[in-house]
Design a protein around this motif. Structure first.
Motif, PDB file in Angstrom:
ATOM      1  N   ASN A 109       7.353   6.864  12.227  1.00  0.00           N
ATOM      2  CA  ASN A 109       6.246   6.675  10.918  1.00  0.00           C
ATOM      3  C   ASN A 109       5.500   7.770  11.224  1.00  0.00           C
ATOM      4  OD1 ASN A 109       7.540   4.174  10.482  1.00  0.00           O
ATOM      5  ND2 ASN A 109       6.343   2.970  12.102  1.00  0.00           N
ATOM      6  N   CYS A 110       4.766   8.154   9.921  1.00  0.00           N
ATOM      7  CA  CYS A 110       3.745   8.823   9.630  1.00  0.00           C
ATOM      8  C   CYS A 110       3.279   8.635   8.253  1.00  0.00           C
ATOM      9  CB  CYS A 110       4.397  10.395   9.442  1.00  0.00           C
ATOM     10  SG  CYS A 110       5.338  10.665   7.977  1.00  0.00           S
ATOM     11  N   SER A 111       1.779   9.329   8.316  1.00  0.00           N
ATOM     12  CA  SER A 111       1.073   8.931   6.948  1.00  0.00           C
ATOM     13  C   SER A 111       0.955  10.213   6.423  1.00  0.00           C
ATOM     14  CB  SER A 111      -0.072   8.116   7.280  1.00  0.00           C
ATOM     15  OG  SER A 111      -0.993   9.114   8.051  1.00  0.00           O
ATOM     16  N   SER A 164      -8.078  11.252  -2.725  1.00  0.00           N
ATOM     17  CA  SER A 164      -9.115  11.005  -2.146  1.00  0.00           C
ATOM     18  C   SER A 164      -9.221   9.511  -1.325  1.00  0.00           C
ATOM     19  CB  SER A 164     -10.600  11.179  -2.781  1.00  0.00           C
ATOM     20  OG  SER A 164     -10.363  10.554  -4.218  1.00  0.00           O
ATOM     21  N   GLU A 165      -9.629   9.567  -0.173  1.00  0.00           N
ATOM     22  CA  GLU A 165      -9.373   8.099   0.526  1.00  0.00           C
ATOM     23  C   GLU A 165      -8.320   7.434   0.140  1.00  0.00           C
ATOM     24  OE1 GLU A 165     -13.223   6.104  -0.508  1.00  0.00           O
ATOM     25  OE2 GLU A 165     -14.470   7.656   0.100  1.00  0.00           O
ATOM     26  N   CYS A 166      -7.221   8.032   0.220  1.00  0.00           N
ATOM     27  CA  CYS A 166      -5.727   7.245   0.026  1.00  0.00           C
ATOM     28  C   CYS A 166      -4.844   7.866   1.017  1.00  0.00           C
ATOM     29  CB  CYS A 166      -5.523   7.630  -1.466  1.00  0.00           C
ATOM     30  SG  CYS A 166      -3.888   6.780  -1.997  1.00  0.00           S
ATOM     31  N   ARG A 167      -4.187   6.673   1.661  1.00  0.00           N
ATOM     32  CA  ARG A 167      -3.091   7.179   2.723  1.00  0.00           C
ATOM     33  C   ARG A 167      -2.156   6.231   2.549  1.00  0.00           C
ATOM     34  NH1 ARG A 167      -4.101  12.029   5.177  1.00  0.00           N
ATOM     35  NH2 ARG A 167      -2.676  11.246   6.890  1.00  0.00           N
ATOM     36  N   ARG A 168      -0.950   7.007   2.690  1.00  0.00           N
ATOM     37  CA  ARG A 168       0.559   6.126   2.540  1.00  0.00           C
ATOM     38  C   ARG A 168       1.283   6.515   3.650  1.00  0.00           C
ATOM     39  NH1 ARG A 168       1.914   5.705  -4.034  1.00  0.00           N
ATOM     40  NH2 ARG A 168       0.008   4.913  -4.570  1.00  0.00           N
ATOM     41  N   SER A 169       2.097   5.462   3.945  1.00  0.00           N
ATOM     42  CA  SER A 169       3.115   5.777   5.228  1.00  0.00           C
ATOM     43  C   SER A 169       4.350   6.366   4.707  1.00  0.00           C
ATOM     44  CB  SER A 169       3.250   4.263   6.048  1.00  0.00           C
ATOM     45  OG  SER A 169       3.902   3.423   5.104  1.00  0.00           O
ATOM     46  N   SER A 170       4.896   6.822   5.640  1.00  0.00           N
ATOM     47  CA  SER A 170       6.663   7.537   5.211  1.00  0.00           C
ATOM     48  C   SER A 170       6.967   7.536   6.830  1.00  0.00           C
ATOM     49  CB  SER A 170       6.456   8.868   4.588  1.00  0.00           C
ATOM     50  OG  SER A 170       7.679   9.443   4.492  1.00  0.00           O
ATOM     51  N   ARG A 171       8.398   8.095   7.011  1.00  0.00           N
ATOM     52  CA  ARG A 171       9.223   8.399   8.125  1.00  0.00           C
ATOM     53  C   ARG A 171       9.694   9.455   7.971  1.00  0.00           C
ATOM     54  NH1 ARG A 171       9.859   3.277  10.884  1.00  0.00           N
ATOM     55  NH2 ARG A 171      11.856   4.225  11.781  1.00  0.00           N
ATOM     56  N   TYR A 172       9.740  10.296   9.185  1.00  0.00           N
ATOM     57  CA  TYR A 172      10.286  11.644   9.462  1.00  0.00           C
ATOM     58  C   TYR A 172      11.380  11.470  10.579  1.00  0.00           C
ATOM     59  CZ  TYR A 172       7.400  12.561  13.421  1.00  0.00           C
ATOM     60  OH  TYR A 172       6.540  12.738  14.628  1.00  0.00           O
ATOM     61  N   CYS A 176       4.346  15.539   6.743  1.00  0.00           N
ATOM     62  CA  CYS A 176       4.679  14.218   6.305  1.00  0.00           C
ATOM     63  C   CYS A 176       4.698  14.182   4.778  1.00  0.00           C
ATOM     64  CB  CYS A 176       3.717  13.088   6.832  1.00  0.00           C
ATOM     65  SG  CYS A 176       4.355  11.324   6.530  1.00  0.00           S
ATOM     66  N   ARG A 177       5.862  13.729   4.239  1.00  0.00           N
ATOM     67  CA  ARG A 177       5.929  13.751   2.570  1.00  0.00           C
ATOM     68  C   ARG A 177       6.312  12.290   2.103  1.00  0.00           C
ATOM     69  NH1 ARG A 177       6.568  19.370   1.115  1.00  0.00           N
ATOM     70  NH2 ARG A 177       6.904  20.696   2.913  1.00  0.00           N
ATOM     71  N   LYS A 178       5.962  12.090   0.703  1.00  0.00           N
ATOM     72  CA  LYS A 178       6.791  11.083   0.356  1.00  0.00           C
ATOM     73  C   LYS A 178       8.138  10.934   0.276  1.00  0.00           C
ATOM     74  CE  LYS A 178       6.189   8.339  -4.200  1.00  0.00           C
ATOM     75  NZ  LYS A 178       5.847   8.243  -5.600  1.00  0.00           N
ATOM     76  N   GLU A 179       8.669  12.226   0.008  1.00  0.00           N
ATOM     77  CA  GLU A 179      10.137  12.327  -0.195  1.00  0.00           C
ATOM     78  C   GLU A 179      10.760  12.319   1.038  1.00  0.00           C
ATOM     79  OE1 GLU A 179       8.003  14.502  -1.350  1.00  0.00           O
ATOM     80  OE2 GLU A 179       7.927  14.155  -3.600  1.00  0.00           O
ATOM     81  N   GLN A 180      11.274  11.488   1.565  1.00  0.00           N
ATOM     82  CA  GLN A 180      11.789  11.233   3.028  1.00  0.00           C
ATOM     83  C   GLN A 180      13.292  11.989   3.036  1.00  0.00           C
ATOM     84  OE1 GLN A 180      12.344   7.560   4.960  1.00  0.00           O
ATOM     85  NE2 GLN A 180      10.505   6.747   3.895  1.00  0.00           N
ATOM     86  N   THR A 181      13.770  12.210   1.894  1.00  0.00           N
ATOM     87  CA  THR A 181      15.048  13.264   1.726  1.00  0.00           C
ATOM     88  C   THR A 181      14.770  14.405   1.828  1.00  0.00           C
ATOM     89  OG1 THR A 181      16.026  11.512   0.020  1.00  0.00           O
ATOM     90  CG2 THR A 181      17.266  13.570   0.306  1.00  0.00           C
TER      91      THR A 181
END
Length: 234
Positions: A95-97, A102-110, A147-152
């Motif tokens: 898991n990563c973020s 601004s003041e916005c964090r989202r999670s993803s996975r690498y 860490c990116r939104k696009e896991q692919t």
């Protein structure tokens, strides 16, 4: 009467010559003062430039000392050795973020790529990390992509790295001779060549500033000697 007029004319011509000579001398003195003033201003600017270069080089030495040089000296992976790649595979996802504003964090996975190598110098099998930062962030994974939104995209990056490692079975790696740290590194964050090249520019700036000040002081000393010699001759 004629003799008195002649002597008066001679006195008048003599006084005119002295007046002309005084004007010429005053003009020469004025020109010399202007030249000396201009030279002094140029020398002051040159000394100021030399001091600025020395100060700039000192600041660069300080910044490099607390960043690159400290990281290089604190690193324990100092010995080089040939390594044989034994296994390179993705074992899990971490898991990563990432920032989405601004003041916005989202999670993803690498994907976590594990690479095992055999040290030719010792024969031990150890886990390979890309550099010191990757080892400190997660020693289980060889490389940690951004860490990116696009896991692919992250999967594609890690897959390409794994295929390149499989193609090159023999690689150069760095290990800890004291065996205080487990694992080996593919590359160091700051190598010896990077340190030398980084210290080259502040060293050149320091030498240049010192030479400028030394040349100005030498010029002033030679000018003083010439003035002393001219006074002795007079």
């Amino acid at each position: 009467m004629f003799l008195w007029a002649g002597s008066k004319a001679a006195q008048g011509s003599g006084s005119e010559r002295r007046t002309i000579y005084q004007k010429i001398r005053e003009y020469d003195i004025l020109e010399k003062r202007r030249t000396v003033t201009a030279l002094k201003a140029g020398e002051d600017r040159a000394i100021l430039l030399g001091l600025s270069m020395i100060l700039c080089s000192a600041m660069m030495y300080f910044v490099l000392g607390i960043t690159m040089v400290r990281s290089y000296s604190d690193s324990v992976w100092t010995e080089e050795s040939n390594c044989t790649v034994l296994n390179s595979s993705v074992v899990t996802e971490i898991n990563c973020s990432y920032s989405c504003g601004s003041e916005c964090r989202r999670s993803s996975r690498y994907p976590c790529l594990q690479v095992y190598v055999s040290l030719d110098s010792t024969g031990k099998v150890q886990r390979l990390s890309y550099n010191e930062e990757a080892h400190e962030a997660n020693p289980e994974c060889f490389y940690i992509p951004k860490c990116r939104k696009e896991q692919t995209l992250m999967h594609t990056i890690v897959k390409n790295i794994s295929e390149r490692l499989k193609m090159h079975q023999q690689i150069l790696c760095y290990y800890d001779p004291s065996e205080q740290q487990d694992g080996v590194l593919l590359t160091r964050l700051y190598g010896r060549g990077a340190i030398i090249s980084s210290l080259l520019w502040p060293t050149c700036t320091l030498v240049g500033g010192t030479l400028i000040i030394a040349m100005v002081k030498l010029t002033q000393y030679l000018s003083f000697l010439c003035e002393q010699i001219s006074r002795i001759k007079r």
